[in-house]
Scaffold this active site. Sequence first.
Site, PDB file in Angstrom:
ATOM      1  N   SER A 146       0.786  -1.275  -0.063  1.00  0.00           N
ATOM      2  CA  SER A 146       0.007  -0.003   0.223  1.00  0.00           C
ATOM      3  C   SER A 146       1.009   1.404  -0.006  1.00  0.00           C
ATOM      4  CB  SER A 146      -0.867   0.233   1.350  1.00  0.00           C
ATOM      5  OG  SER A 146      -1.552   1.267   1.331  1.00  0.00           O
ATOM      6  N   TYR A 159      -2.225  -0.301  10.154  1.00  0.00           N
ATOM      7  CA  TYR A 159      -2.330  -0.980   8.866  1.00  0.00           C
ATOM      8  C   TYR A 159      -1.275  -0.500   8.160  1.00  0.00           C
ATOM      9  CZ  TYR A 159      -4.025  -1.005   4.033  1.00  0.00           C
ATOM     10  OH  TYR A 159      -4.252  -1.381   2.838  1.00  0.00           O
ATOM     11  N   ALA A 160      -0.367   0.719   8.465  1.00  0.00           N
ATOM     12  CA  ALA A 160       0.716   0.982   7.653  1.00  0.00           C
ATOM     13  C   ALA A 160       1.935   0.245   8.034  1.00  0.00           C
ATOM     14  CB  ALA A 160       0.854   2.719   7.997  1.00  0.00           C
TER      15      ALA A 160
END
Length: 259
Positions: A146, A159-160
């Site tokens: 991502s 999430y990162a």
Amino acid sequence: MPDGSRTVRGLFVTGGTSGIGLAIAVRLAATHAPVFLMSRQASSSGDEVATAFAERGLPSPNLLDGDVADRPRMLEIRDRLVGDGVDIGTVVASAGIAVRSLALEVADEDVRAMIDTNLYGLFLTFQTLASLVLAGPEGRFIAVSSLSAVHGQRLRAVYAATKAGVSGLVRGLATEWSPMGATVNAIGPGLLKTPLTSAYMDAHPERAQAALDHILVGRLGKLQDVAHAAEFLASPESSFVTGQTILVDGGVSAGSDWW
């Protein structure tokens, strides 16, 4: 890009029945056979998947129910493929979840779920299927990372972290598996309208516009933008590219013109 008439080895896609995974699967199915799509909702997604493939004049793929973080299930699938003599040359790990929350408020179960699916599940997918991919020529491992891996975002700290881990993982795996004839790469999508993001963008159009204001090419990403990148990474033409994360983000990671 691959010649549409050229058939290469089989394809296995996790998270393959919707969103990015399905878009990649449809794109690669023209040059890969057989095709296996795995997700936790595979058995209930047959009609949607069959329609997506039929629109491209492609036969319906094989659907497998399973959780990428479930080692016994992944080993069961691997053993079945081996027992049936299936040749898998390209594995795309697209299964992922995102829970938006402030770091001081995120629930422990959400932290563990994101780590289990986005990082551990991706590693497990590659690890369990590696014996099939490495058994033949021009093996391809493609992970979905991502923009968040390199561009910090509010409400997405965990999430990162998982996606940064994915980019680190492909570098490490490339050092082990590329000398064995395979490439290992990741794609880092920017802001796309997918099942993971559409509800949020619809509920917060001002946030979607704010993101759009920082995309250098002036538009939101499309699923096909990511699928085209996967098509290249799965092709013989990408044989000199390994250990990389290709950011498909419209230029967000390049910088901003606000100053």
